[in-house]
Design an enzyme around this catalytic site. Structure first.
Site, PDB file in Angstrom:
ATOM      1  N   CYS A 130      -7.706   0.199  -9.067  1.00 34.64           N
ATOM      2  CA  CYS A 130      -8.513   0.872  -8.041  1.00 34.64           C
ATOM      3  C   CYS A 130      -8.660   2.342  -8.415  1.00 34.64           C
ATOM      4  O   CYS A 130      -7.723   2.957  -8.917  1.00 34.64           O
ATOM      5  CB  CYS A 130      -7.846   0.773  -6.666  1.00 34.64           C
ATOM      6  SG  CYS A 130      -8.167  -0.756  -5.802  1.00 34.64           S
ATOM      7  N   GLU A 169      -9.762  -0.166   0.378  1.00 34.34           N
ATOM      8  CA  GLU A 169      -9.134   0.809   1.267  1.00 34.34           C
ATOM      9  C   GLU A 169      -9.133   0.301   2.708  1.00 34.34           C
ATOM     10  O   GLU A 169      -8.127   0.430   3.423  1.00 34.34           O
ATOM     11  CB  GLU A 169      -9.858   2.153   1.155  1.00 34.34           C
ATOM     12  CG  GLU A 169      -9.567   2.900  -0.136  1.00 34.34           C
ATOM     13  CD  GLU A 169     -10.196   2.297  -1.389  1.00 34.34           C
ATOM     14  OE1 GLU A 169      -9.755   2.646  -2.495  1.00 34.34           O
ATOM     15  OE2 GLU A 169     -11.135   1.464  -1.284  1.00 34.34           O
ATOM     16  N   ASP A 173       7.159  -4.605  11.168  1.00 33.70           N
ATOM     17  CA  ASP A 173       8.391  -3.858  10.898  1.00 33.70           C
ATOM     18  C   ASP A 173       8.995  -3.293  12.178  1.00 33.70           C
ATOM     19  O   ASP A 173      10.202  -3.385  12.392  1.00 33.70           O
ATOM     20  CB  ASP A 173       8.114  -2.729   9.909  1.00 33.70           C
ATOM     21  CG  ASP A 173       9.368  -1.933   9.595  1.00 33.70           C
ATOM     22  OD1 ASP A 173      10.393  -2.550   9.220  1.00 33.70           O
ATOM     23  OD2 ASP A 173       9.343  -0.701   9.740  1.00 33.70           O
TER      24      ASP A 173
END
Length: 161
Positions: free
Chosen positions: A76, A114, A128
């Site tokens: 990228c 992105e 998380d």
């Protein structure tokens, strides 16, 4: 069918040379979902999670991830993003959070990766922050919703998908 752009004539991975491409305004939107128990979602909605504001943290994580996509995904290009937006919405009727990201720039290559990275990392951040309460949350699907600008033209997911 289009050719794989990151594979050269010898079959080797390489970074695409975009130096001859025209600069155009490019935009991409992506979405991701995190499905969880209603009790876990309620904790996020009412702000009682002991780690703090889950949506604010996930939003910042998604924005930061979009800016660092070039460090995470091989081949990228580093991009000068002009806008990154991450929106999170609780969907209690489905026991899930929907994340939508938007990335924009004026440049020589697209921002699909992105946008996908922003949505994905926001979803991972929700996981998380909530894994102490629920470990069996499900992330997905993650998908590109739309892209515009560039040589390959525009793309938009069918409204019925």
């Amino acid at each position: 069918m289009s050719q794989l752009t990151h594979i050269n004539a010898a079959g080797e991975a390489h970074m695409v040379d975009v130096s001859a491409k025209a600069e155009t305004v490019r935009e991409a939107r992506a979405e991701a979902f995190v499905t969880m128990r209603s009790e876990t979602l309620a904790m996020i909605i009412d702000g009682s999670h002991h780690k703090g504001d889950v949506f604010a943290t996930a939003r910042i994580a998604g924005i930061q991830a979009a800016k660092r996509t070039w460090e995470l995904i091989p081949l990228c290009h580093p991009l000068l993003l002009s806008k990154v937006e991450v929106q999170l919405q609780a969907e209690p009727e489905h026991n899930r959070v929907r994340i939508e990201s938007l990335c924009r720039l004026t440049g020589k290559t697209g921002v699909e990766m992105e946008a996908l990275t922003a949505a994905s990392v926001a979803a991972l951040t929700i996981y998380d922050m909530c894994k102490a309460v629920q470990k069996d949350m499900v992330i997905g699907p993650v998908r590109l919703l739309a892209k515009s600008g560039g040589k390959s033209g525009d793309f938009k997911v069918d409204a019925h998908d």
